[in-house]
Design a protein around this motif. Structure first.
Motif, PDB file in Angstrom:
ATOM      1  N   GLU A 245      52.046 -92.419 -38.843  1.00 35.55           N
ATOM      2  CA  GLU A 245      52.883 -93.612 -38.639  1.00 35.55           C
ATOM      3  C   GLU A 245      53.481 -94.061 -39.976  1.00 35.55           C
ATOM      4  O   GLU A 245      54.667 -94.405 -40.052  1.00 35.55           O
ATOM      5  N   ALA A 246      52.652 -94.047 -41.020  1.00 35.96           N
ATOM      6  CA  ALA A 246      53.148 -94.462 -42.346  1.00 35.96           C
ATOM      7  C   ALA A 246      54.268 -93.539 -42.811  1.00 35.96           C
ATOM      8  O   ALA A 246      55.281 -93.995 -43.354  1.00 35.96           O
ATOM      9  N   VAL A 247      54.103 -92.237 -42.571  1.00 34.54           N
ATOM     10  CA  VAL A 247      55.154 -91.276 -42.966  1.00 34.54           C
ATOM     11  C   VAL A 247      56.447 -91.628 -42.245  1.00 34.54           C
ATOM     12  O   VAL A 247      57.522 -91.716 -42.851  1.00 34.54           O
ATOM     13  N   MET A 248      56.348 -91.847 -40.920  1.00 30.47           N
ATOM     14  CA  MET A 248      57.573 -92.112 -40.145  1.00 30.47           C
ATOM     15  C   MET A 248      58.116 -93.515 -40.379  1.00 30.47           C
ATOM     16  O   MET A 248      59.259 -93.800 -40.070  1.00 30.47           O
ATOM     17  N   ASP A 249      57.267 -94.410 -40.919  1.00 28.43           N
ATOM     18  CA  ASP A 249      57.779 -95.720 -41.341  1.00 28.43           C
ATOM     19  C   ASP A 249      58.509 -95.604 -42.684  1.00 28.43           C
ATOM     20  O   ASP A 249      59.037 -96.592 -43.189  1.00 28.43           O
ATOM     21  N   GLY A 250      58.476 -94.395 -43.257  1.00 29.90           N
ATOM     22  CA  GLY A 250      59.275 -94.163 -44.466  1.00 29.90           C
ATOM     23  C   GLY A 250      58.528 -94.280 -45.779  1.00 29.90           C
ATOM     24  O   GLY A 250      59.146 -94.401 -46.831  1.00 29.90           O
ATOM     25  N   TYR A 251      57.180 -94.269 -45.729  1.00 28.04           N
ATOM     26  CA  TYR A 251      56.408 -94.378 -46.974  1.00 28.04           C
ATOM     27  C   TYR A 251      55.974 -93.001 -47.463  1.00 28.04           C
ATOM     28  O   TYR A 251      55.893 -92.050 -46.686  1.00 28.04           O
ATOM     29  N   HIS A 252      55.643 -92.916 -48.748  1.00 27.87           N
ATOM     30  CA  HIS A 252      54.984 -91.716 -49.273  1.00 27.87           C
ATOM     31  C   HIS A 252      53.516 -91.813 -48.886  1.00 27.87           C
ATOM     32  O   HIS A 252      52.908 -92.869 -49.027  1.00 27.87           O
ATOM     33  N   VAL A 253      52.946 -90.721 -48.404  1.00 27.66           N
ATOM     34  CA  VAL A 253      51.528 -90.710 -48.042  1.00 27.66           C
ATOM     35  C   VAL A 253      50.847 -89.607 -48.842  1.00 27.66           C
ATOM     36  O   VAL A 253      51.355 -88.481 -48.900  1.00 27.66           O
ATOM     37  N   MET A 254      49.754 -89.927 -49.462  1.00 29.72           N
ATOM     38  CA  MET A 254      49.022 -88.936 -50.278  1.00 29.72           C
ATOM     39  C   MET A 254      47.587 -89.410 -50.447  1.00 29.72           C
ATOM     40  O   MET A 254      47.282 -90.570 -50.194  1.00 29.72           O
ATOM     41  N   PRO A 255      46.697 -88.500 -50.876  1.00 26.51           N
ATOM     42  CA  PRO A 255      45.321 -88.947 -51.114  1.00 26.51           C
ATOM     43  C   PRO A 255      45.251 -89.853 -52.346  1.00 26.51           C
ATOM     44  O   PRO A 255      46.121 -89.769 -53.228  1.00 26.51           O
ATOM     45  N   MET A 256      44.203 -90.656 -52.403  1.00 25.71           N
ATOM     46  CA  MET A 256      44.047 -91.563 -53.543  1.00 25.71           C
ATOM     47  C   MET A 256      43.984 -90.785 -54.860  1.00 25.71           C
ATOM     48  O   MET A 256      44.506 -91.237 -55.884  1.00 25.71           O
ATOM     49  N   SER A 257      43.393 -89.589 -54.814  1.00 28.49           N
ATOM     50  CA  SER A 257      43.261 -88.801 -56.059  1.00 28.49           C
ATOM     51  C   SER A 257      44.643 -88.460 -56.639  1.00 28.49           C
ATOM     52  O   SER A 257      44.788 -88.303 -57.855  1.00 28.49           O
ATOM     53  N   ALA A 258      45.673 -88.378 -55.788  1.00 27.84           N
ATOM     54  CA  ALA A 258      47.034 -88.131 -56.285  1.00 27.84           C
ATOM     55  C   ALA A 258      47.724 -89.450 -56.627  1.00 27.84           C
ATOM     56  O   ALA A 258      48.431 -89.555 -57.639  1.00 27.84           O
ATOM     57  N   ALA A 259      47.481 -90.468 -55.786  1.00 26.22           N
ATOM     58  CA  ALA A 259      48.150 -91.766 -55.998  1.00 26.22           C
ATOM     59  C   ALA A 259      47.736 -92.407 -57.320  1.00 26.22           C
ATOM     60  O   ALA A 259      48.552 -93.066 -57.977  1.00 26.22           O
ATOM     61  N   VAL A 260      46.479 -92.187 -57.730  1.00 24.83           N
ATOM     62  CA  VAL A 260      46.018 -92.860 -58.957  1.00 24.83           C
ATOM     63  C   VAL A 260      46.800 -92.418 -60.196  1.00 24.83           C
ATOM     64  O   VAL A 260      46.890 -93.162 -61.160  1.00 24.83           O
ATOM     65  N   LYS A 261      47.374 -91.234 -60.134  1.00 21.13           N
ATOM     66  CA  LYS A 261      48.089 -90.728 -61.322  1.00 21.13           C
ATOM     67  C   LYS A 261      49.443 -91.406 -61.500  1.00 21.13           C
ATOM     68  O   LYS A 261      49.993 -91.416 -62.593  1.00 21.13           O
ATOM     69  N   ILE A 262      49.996 -91.953 -60.422  1.00 21.53           N
ATOM     70  CA  ILE A 262      51.342 -92.531 -60.537  1.00 21.53           C
ATOM     71  C   ILE A 262      51.406 -94.031 -60.223  1.00 21.53           C
ATOM     72  O   ILE A 262      52.391 -94.694 -60.518  1.00 21.53           O
ATOM     73  N   GLY A 263      50.341 -94.589 -59.641  1.00 22.03           N
ATOM     74  CA  GLY A 263      50.392 -95.986 -59.194  1.00 22.03           C
ATOM     75  C   GLY A 263      50.441 -96.988 -60.347  1.00 22.03           C
ATOM     76  O   GLY A 263      49.816 -96.781 -61.385  1.00 22.03           O
ATOM     77  N   ASP A 264      51.236 -98.043 -60.148  1.00 21.93           N
ATOM     78  CA  ASP A 264      51.247 -99.158 -61.106  1.00 21.93           C
ATOM     79  C   ASP A 264      50.364-100.299 -60.591  1.00 21.93           C
ATOM     80  O   ASP A 264      49.708-100.985 -61.359  1.00 21.93           O
ATOM     81  N   ILE A 265      50.408-100.496 -59.256  1.00 23.75           N
ATOM     82  CA  ILE A 265      49.606-101.556 -58.627  1.00 23.75           C
ATOM     83  C   ILE A 265      48.877-100.927 -57.443  1.00 23.75           C
ATOM     84  O   ILE A 265      49.461-100.128 -56.696  1.00 23.75           O
ATOM     85  N   PHE A 266      47.607-101.291 -57.278  1.00 25.20           N
ATOM     86  CA  PHE A 266      46.809-100.779 -56.157  1.00 25.20           C
ATOM     87  C   PHE A 266      46.246-101.951 -55.371  1.00 25.20           C
ATOM     88  O   PHE A 266      45.745-102.905 -55.959  1.00 25.20           O
TER      89      PHE A 266
END
Ligand code: ADE
Length: 418
Positions: A245-266
């Motif tokens: 659903e998140a993908v089709m709502d237009g968001y990037h979806v990935m595991p936290m282990s990948a998101a932590v490398k690029i996230g500014d706010i969690f």
């Protein structure tokens, strides 16, 4: 009258805050008018463990004018509005036991105080009253008719108690009402979480990578509002349906282990523990901001962050700067507690109107029917849910169509086809 609040001198400010919130709670107000006339809760003893806000003040007032004897304690050590707590004591003569920033021991002392009048109905936001009664005050069980539960996390705890056959009185899961979770969890958490992050940091969201852990109703709301502010939103999920659903709502979806490398706010809103842990902090960018908007402060592993750090300091009212051994800095907001209540004012009254109209109506339902109910977790009766939706629309000046007799007949039949 027994009470424990920060300072009664704050009461005037709290009274004005309650009055302001009340302006946006027309559904609850109409229930209050009926309660004032009919006194349907005459002499019912109620213990409430809810966030002590101006909206909760209006709910407590409603129950009291309905004839109930109410005691109130906070459902989180950081979620009390001290001026509102003072106003309820001074002007409404309601025994309130809560102080913003109280330690864990005081938090539980206050829960015990709220149980001091041997309640017949409990109102929880997170199930701390129910769990205290079932573990430490089983002597109270005999008098208890039933309880209500406000939040997803509490309902999960209570359903687990029911499954394990340890639940000793019926509960109505207010959270499960459509007029609750579709609005409070989504639009309420969505707006107030972003509000909390902004008050705590004053960062510009536009252009930042904003990671939302959990795509339930709360996560959906936060993602929607962060995107509206121009952030690039990333969702992490474990449930394939929600992830899709998140993908089709237009968001990037990935595991936290990948998101932590690029996230500014969690922001974590999963209801589970250690969503952001040691291995994640090790990979985060310098300056990453971490907050939680789930019910309990277990979603972010704060002991792991502390262990990785050589020092920490409070850098703003609701923000701590952790300096890691390699020199990177990570910012934790609101001690990892519900950021919308720790750093902002919780959900706006306009949405709490429906949540608390459900609470008031479910308390009435328990007072009337509770003694006949089986011991299990009930959904909010459909008639209550629908009547609240109708009342809310009416107060918003929105009119809708009604089914014609022909349409009703068509929907009830099976014969008509292609
Ligand atoms: N939970 C979230 N927002 C709230 C509010 N404003 N009042 C009470 N409980 C809440």
């Amino acid at each position: 009258m027994e009470y424990d609040v920060k300072d009664l001198k704050l009461a005037e400010k709290g009274k004005l805050r309650m009055e302001w919130a009340g302006r946006f709670m027309p559904v609850l107000n109409s229930i209050k008018e009926k309660f004032a006339k009919d006194k349907p809760l005459q002499n019912i003893r109620i213990a409430a463990c809810l966030h002590v806000t101006s909206e909760t003040g209006n709910l407590m007032e409603t129950l009291k004018v309905g004839g109930a004897h109410v005691r109130l304690t906070a459902s989180n050590p950081l979620s009390t509005q001290d001026d509102v707590a003072a106003a309820m004591v001074k002007y409404n003569k309601i025994p309130v036991f809560s102080i913003k920033g109280e330690d864990n021991k005081t938090y539980y002392d206050h829960i015990h105080k709220a149980l001091g009048h041997a309640p017949q109905i409990t109102m929880d936001d997170g199930a701390d009253l129910v769990s205290t009664i079932h573990t430490k005050r089983t002597d109270l069980l005999e008098d208890i008719i039933g309880g209500t539960e406000e939040t997803t996390t509490g309902v999960i705890r209570l359903r687990s108690m029911a499954r394990n056959k340890v639940l000793r009185y019926p509960i109505v899961a207010v959270n499960d009402a459509n007029t609750k979770h579709l609005f409070d969890n989504r639009y309420g958490t969505g707006q107030s979480t972003v509000d909390g992050i902004l008050r705590a940091t004053n960062v510009l969201l536009a252009g930042l990578n904003f990671v939302v852990a959990g795509y339930g109703w709360c996560g959906r709301g936060v993602a929607m509002r962060a995107r509206g502010a121009g952030a690039k939103v990333i969702i992490t999920e474990v449930d394939p349906l929600k992830a899709l659903e998140a993908v089709m709502d237009g968001y990037h979806v990935m595991p936290m282990s990948a998101a932590v490398k690029i996230g500014d706010i969690f922001v974590t809103l999963t209801g589970d523990k250690t969503i952001i842990g040691r291995s994640h902090f090790q990979k985060m960018k310098d300056g990453a901001i971490v907050a939680n908007s789930g019910h309990f402060n277990v979603e972010i592993d704060i002991p792991a962050l502390t262990a990785l750090s050589k020092s920490k300091k409070k850098i703003r009212e609701s923000a701590e700067e952790f300096t890691l051994r390699d020199g990177r800095k990570i910012y934790l907001l609101g001690e990892g507690r519900l950021i919308n209540l720790a750093a902002a004012e919780g959900h706006p009254a306009m949405v709490m109107d429906m949540s608390f109209a459900n609470q008031a109506m479910c308390v009435l339902f328990l007072a009337r029917e509770g003694r006949r109910l089986d011991i299990k977790v009930y959904s909010v009766p459909k008639e209550i849910d629908e009547s609240i939706a109708r009342m809310k629309l009416e107060t918003m000046g929105v009119r809708i169509d009604r089914l014609t007799a022909e349409q009703k007949k068509y929907l009830a039949a099976w014969e008509e086809g292609t």
